[in-house]
Design an enzyme around this catalytic site. Structure first.
Site, mmCIF file in Angstrom:
data_model
loop_
_atom_site.group_PDB
_atom_site.id
_atom_site.type_symbol
_atom_site.label_atom_id
_atom_site.label_comp_id
_atom_site.label_asym_id
_atom_site.label_seq_id
_atom_site.Cartn_x
_atom_site.Cartn_y
_atom_site.Cartn_z
ATOM 1 N N SER A 6 0.841 -1.190 0.000
ATOM 2 C CA SER A 6 0.000 0.000 0.000
ATOM 3 C C SER A 6 0.881 1.247 0.000
ATOM 4 C CB SER A 6 -0.853 0.051 1.273
ATOM 5 O OG SER A 6 -1.696 -1.060 1.367
ATOM 6 N N ALA B 120 0.087 1.488 -13.365
ATOM 7 C CA ALA B 120 -1.005 2.421 -13.669
ATOM 8 C C ALA B 120 -2.194 1.582 -14.124
ATOM 9 C CB ALA B 120 -0.596 3.404 -14.755
ATOM 10 N N CYS C 74 -5.133 7.758 -6.820
ATOM 11 C CA CYS C 74 -3.794 7.948 -6.242
ATOM 12 C C CYS C 74 -3.278 9.384 -6.229
ATOM 13 C CB CYS C 74 -2.792 7.074 -6.986
ATOM 14 S SG CYS C 74 -3.131 5.334 -6.747
HETATM 15 N N1 LIG Z 1 -5.049 1.588 -7.692
HETATM 16 C C1 LIG Z 1 -3.831 1.765 -8.137
HETATM 17 O O1 LIG Z 1 -3.600 1.896 -9.327
HETATM 18 C C2 LIG Z 1 -2.664 1.805 -7.189
HETATM 19 C C3 LIG Z 1 -1.363 1.761 -7.715
HETATM 20 C C4 LIG Z 1 -0.281 1.785 -6.830
HETATM 21 C C5 LIG Z 1 -0.498 1.825 -5.460
HETATM 22 N N2 LIG Z 1 -1.779 1.858 -4.981
HETATM 23 C C6 LIG Z 1 -1.945 1.808 -3.530
HETATM 24 O O2 LIG Z 1 -2.252 0.447 -3.193
HETATM 25 C C7 LIG Z 1 -3.164 0.395 -2.075
HETATM 26 C C8 LIG Z 1 -4.389 -0.407 -2.466
HETATM 27 O O3 LIG Z 1 -5.061 0.280 -3.504
HETATM 28 P P1 LIG Z 1 -6.227 -0.414 -4.333
HETATM 29 O O4 LIG Z 1 -6.560 0.533 -5.431
HETATM 30 O O5 LIG Z 1 -5.858 -1.811 -4.641
HETATM 31 O O6 LIG Z 1 -7.401 -0.408 -3.232
HETATM 32 P P2 LIG Z 1 -8.757 -1.238 -3.261
HETATM 33 O O7 LIG Z 1 -9.729 -0.495 -2.439
HETATM 34 O O8 LIG Z 1 -9.103 -1.588 -4.675
HETATM 35 O O9 LIG Z 1 -8.386 -2.625 -2.543
HETATM 36 C C9 LIG Z 1 -8.091 -2.741 -1.203
HETATM 37 C C10 LIG Z 1 -8.741 -4.023 -0.682
HETATM 38 O O10 LIG Z 1 -8.272 -4.263 0.644
HETATM 39 C C11 LIG Z 1 -9.334 -4.868 1.366
HETATM 40 N N3 LIG Z 1 -9.073 -4.737 2.802
HETATM 41 C C12 LIG Z 1 -9.055 -3.609 3.566
HETATM 42 N N4 LIG Z 1 -8.711 -3.902 4.836
HETATM 43 C C13 LIG Z 1 -8.514 -5.234 4.887
HETATM 44 C C14 LIG Z 1 -8.134 -6.129 5.926
HETATM 45 N N5 LIG Z 1 -7.858 -5.688 7.148
HETATM 46 N N6 LIG Z 1 -8.041 -7.450 5.632
HETATM 47 C C15 LIG Z 1 -8.306 -7.898 4.381
HETATM 48 N N7 LIG Z 1 -8.660 -7.109 3.359
HETATM 49 C C16 LIG Z 1 -8.761 -5.779 3.613
HETATM 50 C C17 LIG Z 1 -10.570 -4.140 0.893
HETATM 51 O O11 LIG Z 1 -11.742 -4.902 1.150
HETATM 52 C C18 LIG Z 1 -10.268 -3.974 -0.603
HETATM 53 O O12 LIG Z 1 -10.821 -5.025 -1.374
HETATM 54 C C19 LIG Z 1 -3.438 1.849 -1.713
HETATM 55 O O13 LIG Z 1 -2.555 2.218 -0.689
HETATM 56 C C20 LIG Z 1 -3.110 2.608 -2.986
HETATM 57 O O14 LIG Z 1 -2.712 3.928 -2.722
HETATM 58 C C21 LIG Z 1 -2.857 1.829 -5.794
HETATM 59 O O1 LIG Z 2 -0.453 13.129 -19.757
HETATM 60 C C1 LIG Z 2 -1.370 12.757 -19.000
HETATM 61 C C2 LIG Z 2 -1.326 11.536 -18.281
HETATM 62 C C3 LIG Z 2 -2.386 11.209 -17.450
HETATM 63 N N1 LIG Z 2 -3.458 12.033 -17.326
HETATM 64 C C4 LIG Z 2 -4.553 11.685 -16.395
HETATM 65 O O2 LIG Z 2 -3.990 11.447 -15.118
HETATM 66 C C5 LIG Z 2 -4.752 10.495 -14.393
HETATM 67 C C6 LIG Z 2 -3.864 9.366 -13.875
HETATM 68 O O3 LIG Z 2 -3.399 8.613 -14.959
HETATM 69 P P1 LIG Z 2 -2.304 7.460 -14.798
HETATM 70 O O4 LIG Z 2 -1.177 7.975 -14.029
HETATM 71 O O5 LIG Z 2 -2.027 6.932 -16.141
HETATM 72 O O6 LIG Z 2 -3.141 6.341 -14.007
HETATM 73 P P2 LIG Z 2 -3.104 5.811 -12.483
HETATM 74 O O7 LIG Z 2 -3.656 4.445 -12.527
HETATM 75 O O8 LIG Z 2 -3.736 6.816 -11.598
HETATM 76 O O9 LIG Z 2 -1.553 5.667 -12.138
HETATM 77 C C7 LIG Z 2 -0.843 6.595 -11.327
HETATM 78 O O10 LIG Z 2 -1.065 6.326 -9.953
HETATM 79 C C8 LIG Z 2 -0.681 4.978 -9.570
HETATM 80 C C9 LIG Z 2 -1.130 4.812 -8.139
HETATM 81 O O11 LIG Z 2 -0.226 5.289 -7.207
HETATM 82 C C10 LIG Z 2 0.808 4.834 -9.780
HETATM 83 O O12 LIG Z 2 1.202 3.518 -9.386
HETATM 84 C C11 LIG Z 2 1.136 5.065 -11.247
HETATM 85 O O13 LIG Z 2 2.543 4.969 -11.452
HETATM 86 C C12 LIG Z 2 0.645 6.449 -11.648
HETATM 87 O O14 LIG Z 2 0.846 6.669 -13.050
HETATM 88 C C13 LIG Z 2 -5.835 10.025 -15.356
HETATM 89 O O15 LIG Z 2 -7.037 10.727 -15.094
HETATM 90 C C14 LIG Z 2 -5.282 10.391 -16.718
HETATM 91 O O16 LIG Z 2 -6.298 10.590 -17.693
HETATM 92 C C15 LIG Z 2 -3.498 13.235 -18.019
HETATM 93 O O17 LIG Z 2 -4.446 14.005 -17.898
HETATM 94 N N2 LIG Z 2 -2.457 13.561 -18.846
#
Ligand SMILES: NC(=O)c1ccc[n+]([C@@H]2O[C@H](COP(=O)([O-])OP(=O)(O)OC[C@H]3O[C@@H](n4cnc5c(N)ncnc54)[C@H](O)[C@@H]3O)[C@@H](O)[C@H]2O)c1
Ligand SMILES: O=c1ccn([C@@H]2O[C@H](COP(=O)(O)OP(=O)(O)O[C@H]3O[C@H](CO)[C@@H](O)[C@H](O)[C@H]3O)[C@@H](O)[C@H]2O)c(=O)[nH]1
Length: 471
Positions: free
Chosen positions: A134, A168, A280
């Site tokens: 996370s 992403a 994020c």
């Molecule tokens: N979504 C992304 O693209 C992305 C990318 C990089 C990092 N992150 C980070 O990763 C983390 C998770 O993000 P996400 O988008 O996967 O969230 P999410 O809400 O999709 O998933 C989290 C899951 O954890 C579960 N959960 C919560 N507490 C729990 C517990 N105590 N035991 C078991 N399950 C539990 C929830 O029910 C949920 O299904 C965040 O910190 C986020 O900032 C997200």
């Molecule tokens: O040139 C650009 C690039 C992106 N976006 C917008 O920015 C947002 C985020 O896009 P993107 O970063 O591609 O998607 P995420 O899934 O939010 O990924 C970001 O957030 C994640 C969660 O932390 C990180 O792991 C990734 O590296 C980081 O790119 C979206 O609304 C895009 O449409 C723009 O408007 N212009």
């Protein structure tokens, strides 16, 4: 100290990160048994569904799950058992912005991380490597260690690693197969380095070792916030310039091209848009703002806060442009919004700019028809209810319709607004759309994906983000 050979992995949290990340770990490491657990039974049932109706849409994900599920990849709500069996545990739970209490609106809510950590402490019968997946504030690893040591059975060891995820959405599988880098932070003690090596050995099954970076724990935690803050800052910078373009007749795509050709700047992440969304960027920047304020660094906090302020401005500026162009009123006019997800190739709507635009249109008493190729209807109603807490859902439903196609969304509308950069919007039969619309027919392209000259030839009045049309 010899590194532990990881044979069983537990991933706590089966969401957008835990699900795809650990499914890929299972695919690439057939000798490791991976169990992804969650409190949410519906989510786990969807991961286990016979027809692969997975809880998240991500290109390539179904294929990965098809190959690994039942072989060495398992989804379960039996959290305790998965913890007990594992040598290494990924904590991939959500860390949303706090809604109340100290730091509300800025700080990350660590309640889920803490509950997961306490569960590990309560049920573990053997030593574990615990990995923060996370995104967390700095020094969370220290809190986790304190909780684990204070609450576990005597004689157990817990080594905490930071391994932030950089995938992403929409490209998660490609990013996981071929990451720019895998970052692992550990204490620089023999035990910390040995735990780090255990995790390196897992990733080394498919990631070239040169791309596996090892740093100290606190640098790793901060690097995740820094990476997102700097990516979002680029978007706010280009969006700020897009406002100048619109006011002067310059074209933001040409400016981005000219600037991005400088290899020191680089050409990625310079697409002007109606604003960034997703779960994020805003959350992590606000987290950085909170950290800066806690450290008594108000100038640093103000600097990063401006990235979010500019994003809010961009969304507001866009919806105002729609109202201004439609002769200063959209009351009772029909607006078709194409796209509801925060970006293309995902069904995720968290912090989607489309929600803000629609809220603005509804508050001007317009009628809105929405089409998105992936987002579920129930999700749209949920998001609009959250965005308009004072308006009953029945009232919202009187003003909003959800369409099954872009063409039907546009029927009888005064304006089409492109809010998400779905590729399929480029190939819509725009002449057919024009024929069904009220005249004059307007298109507002918030993603710079349409051929505005071709649309003008059909008869549309076109406004594209970052393109001045008055000069
Ligand atoms: N979504 C992304 O693209 C992305 C990318 C990089 C990092 N992150 C980070 O990763 C983390 C998770 O993000 P996400 O988008 O996967 O969230 P999410 O809400 O999709 O998933 C989290 C899951 O954890 C579960 N959960 C919560 N507490 C729990 C517990 N105590 N035991 C078991 N399950 C539990 C929830 O029910 C949920 O299904 C965040 O910190 C986020 O900032 C997200
Ligand atoms: O040139 C650009 C690039 C992106 N976006 C917008 O920015 C947002 C985020 O896009 P993107 O970063 O591609 O998607 P995420 O899934 O939010 O990924 C970001 O957030 C994640 C969660 O932390 C990180 O792991 C990734 O590296 C980081 O790119 C979206 O609304 C895009 O449409 C723009 O408007 N212009």
């Amino acid at each position: 100290m010899a590194p532990v050979t990881v044979k069983k992995i537990c991933c706590i949290g089966a969401g957008y990160v835990g699900g795809p990340t650990c499914a890929v770990v299972a695919l690439k490491c057939p000798n490791i048994r991976v169990t992804i657990v969650d409190l949410n039974q519906t989510r786990i049932d969807a991961w286990n569904s016979a027809d692969y109706a997975l809880p998240i849409y991500e290109p390539g994900l179904v294929e990965v799950v098809k190959e690994a599920r039942g072989r060495n990849l398992f989804f379960s709500t039996d959290i305790d058992r998965a913890i007990q069996e594992a040598d290494l545990i990924f904590v991939s739970v959500n860390t949303p912005t706090k809604k109340s209490g100290v730091g509300a609106g800025y700080a990350a809510d660590l309640n889920y991380v803490e509950s997961a950590t306490r569960r590990i402490a309560a049920v573990a019968k053997s030593s574990k490597i615990v990995v923060e997946k996370s995104t967390v504030p700095m020094r969370t690893a220290e809190s986790m260690r304190t909780i684990l040591e204070a609450n576990s059975k005597p004689g157990l060891r817990f080594d905490i690693l930071s391994n932030p995820e950089f995938l992403a959405e929409g490209t998660a599988i490609a990013d996981l197969f071929n990451p720019d880098r895998v970052l692992i932070g550990s204490l620089q003690t023999p035990e910390g380095k040995s735990a780090c090596q255990s995790l390196i050995n897992v990733y080394a099954n498919w990631v070239p070792t040169g791309r596996i970076l090892t740093v100290g724990l606190w640098s790793s935690e901060l690097s995740k916030l820094a990476a997102n803050a700097m990516l979002a800052q680029r978007i706010s910078s280009i969006n700020a310039l897009s406002a100048i373009c619109e006011a002067t007749g310059a074209n933001i795509e040409e400016v981005a091209y000219a600037v991005g050709q400088d290899t020191r700047v680089g050409n990625k992440f310079l697409r002007a848009s109606v604003g960034f969304g997703g779960s994020c960027f805003q959350k992590d920047i606000l987290n950085l703002v909170y950290l800066s304020e806690s450290l008594h660094l108000p100038e640093v906090a103000a600097y990063w806060r401006q990235v979010v302020t500019m994003n809010e401005y961009q969304k507001r500026r866009f919806s105002k442009r729609v109202v201004d162009t439609l002769f200063n009123t959209i009351t009772n006019k029909n607006i078709a919004v194409l796209g509801f997800a925060f970006k293309a190739d995902t069904g995720d709507t968290r912090e989607s700019p489309a929600i803000t635009l629609i809220r603005d249109f509804l508050s001007e008493r317009a009628r809105v028809t929405i089409f998105d190729p992936q987002v579920e209807e129930s999700q749209i109603w949920f998001d609009l209810s959250e965005a308009l807490p004072d308006v009953p859902l029945e009232q919202i439903k009187k003003q909003v319709t959800i369409a099954k196609t872009a063409l039907s969304a546009a029927q009888n509308s005064e304006a089409v607004v492109v809010a998400t950069e779905w590729k399929e919007f480029r190939t819509i039969d725009w002449r057919a759309v024009y024929d069904t619309m009220n005249k004059p027919a307007f298109i507002f392209d918030g993603r710079m994906i349409l051929d505005d000259d071709a649309l003008r030839q059909i008869g549309f009045t076109v406004m594209t983000i970052g393109r001045g049309d008055k000069f």
